[in-house]
Design a protein around this motif. Sequence first.
Motif, short mmCIF file in Angstrom:
data_model
loop_
_atom_site.label_atom_id
_atom_site.label_comp_id
_atom_site.label_asym_id
_atom_site.label_seq_id
_atom_site.Cartn_x
_atom_site.Cartn_y
_atom_site.Cartn_z
N GLN A 1 12.16 -2.47 -4.37
CA GLN A 1 12.91 -1.21 -4.41
C GLN A 1 14.37 -1.52 -4.77
OE1 GLN A 1 12.18 2.21 -1.50
NE2 GLN A 1 14.06 1.34 -0.67
N PRO A 2 14.65 -1.72 -6.04
CA PRO A 2 15.98 -2.19 -6.44
C PRO A 2 17.09 -1.16 -6.28
CG PRO A 2 14.58 -1.85 -8.37
CD PRO A 2 13.70 -1.71 -7.19
N ASP A 3 16.76 0.11 -6.21
CA ASP A 3 17.79 1.15 -6.28
C ASP A 3 18.12 1.82 -4.95
OD1 ASP A 3 17.94 0.74 -9.05
OD2 ASP A 3 16.25 2.10 -9.39
N ALA A 4 17.53 1.35 -3.86
CA ALA A 4 17.78 2.00 -2.57
C ALA A 4 17.59 0.99 -1.45
CB ALA A 4 16.84 3.18 -2.37
N PRO A 5 18.30 1.16 -0.33
CA PRO A 5 18.12 0.25 0.80
C PRO A 5 16.74 0.40 1.44
CG PRO A 5 19.58 2.06 1.41
CD PRO A 5 19.34 2.18 -0.06
N PHE B 1 5.30 6.58 2.58
CA PHE B 1 6.14 5.41 2.35
C PHE B 1 5.36 4.32 1.62
CE2 PHE B 1 7.80 7.66 5.97
CZ PHE B 1 9.18 7.56 5.85
N THR B 2 6.08 3.39 1.01
CA THR B 2 5.46 2.16 0.53
C THR B 2 5.43 1.19 1.68
OG1 THR B 2 6.28 2.46 -1.73
CG2 THR B 2 5.64 0.23 -1.08
N PRO C 1 -1.36 4.02 8.00
CA PRO C 1 -0.59 5.15 8.53
C PRO C 1 0.81 5.27 7.93
CG PRO C 1 -1.80 4.11 10.31
CD PRO C 1 -1.98 3.23 9.09
N VAL C 2 1.49 4.16 7.69
CA VAL C 2 2.82 4.22 7.09
C VAL C 2 2.72 4.72 5.65
CG1 VAL C 2 4.78 2.82 6.31
CG2 VAL C 2 3.86 2.51 8.62
N GLU D 1 0.85 -1.19 0.00
CA GLU D 1 0.00 0.00 0.00
C GLU D 1 0.89 1.24 0.00
OE1 GLU D 1 -3.53 2.02 2.78
OE2 GLU D 1 -2.96 -0.07 3.07
N GLY D 2 0.54 2.23 -0.81
CA GLY D 2 1.24 3.51 -0.80
C GLY D 2 2.43 3.58 -1.73
N GLU D 3 3.06 4.76 -1.75
CA GLU D 3 4.22 5.01 -2.59
C GLU D 3 5.26 5.78 -1.79
OE1 GLU D 3 3.03 7.08 -6.08
OE2 GLU D 3 1.87 5.41 -6.89
#
Length: 321
Positions: A89-93, A50-51, A44-45, A19-21
């Motif tokens: 999320q391949p490009d960020a931790p 956030f995703t 809420p997150v 849920e979310g982006e």
Amino acid sequence: MAEFRTIDSGQARIRVAVEGEGPLVLMVHGFPESWYSWRHQMGPVAQAGFTAAAIDVRGYGGSDKPHPIEAYDMESLTADVAGVARALQPDAPAILFGHDWGAPIVWNTALSRPDAIRAVAGLSVPFTGVPTRPFTDIFKELFTDKGLFFYQAWFQEVGPPEAEAEKDVRDFLRKFYFGIAGEAPDGSWPMKKHGASLLEGMKDPGQFPAWLTAADLDYYVGEFERSGFRGPISRYRNHERDFAWLQQFQGRKLDMPTLLIGGDRDPAFNGFGRIPDPGALMRTQVTDLRGVHVLSGCGHWTQQERPAEVNTLLVDWLKGL
């Protein structure tokens, strides 16, 4: 509303509610639960930018359920978490949340792959560092050798624990959930002799606390009636294998923002009485502990028992990263 995706982690196909982006927050549940244990945190997150993603750990719900016991070792479960995070999320931790067994899974995902994880929060179980001996040795010394029952010792034998849990899933879940809930009176998780079964002496509360509705329980019952308990219980049968795998990280600390939330009525938070100050112990193993929050009267099911408090703590922590 969350949507379900099935993601190939590299070793298993894992069902994820998303849920979310925004930056990825990946949530990992414990025993005996599901992605659904994070139902109060997803919105809420996501609303905080956030995703929000919550997995079914392998063996549970809509995820793969391999048969071998060793398929549920810590090395495999951390690989699943890292694989799902990389796919989403391949490009960020990623940022990780974990509760109960999910807490050691996320702590050790971060420990073993520090470049892939940006921050990690644990609920119920503190990070205590790389073990110096298998947990089987500890519970044998504290319980089994004294003739006392310990649920993880009961889980070692393949067959009887699954049969007990699967005979009446609703009865098992009601008694297990209530036995270590904040509202449970003393003795709800009874002391008994080694050789007893888990449910022996445990009580059904009749009226369940309001945090677990009839619909919530129905969801969990349906998930476990389909999945069974072999995979979930096999997590407890890998202590020696986990110990051996973790030794390569001896001396390494978690060098990233961390957060710990627990309940003062949760036996897992203080290691069944072995850890008088979980936060102080954790500070010896992490470099950036940004909070230790102990919720008064809260039992083991932290984010379900106290969703509003937990959401505030988690979202504030996320915004401060």
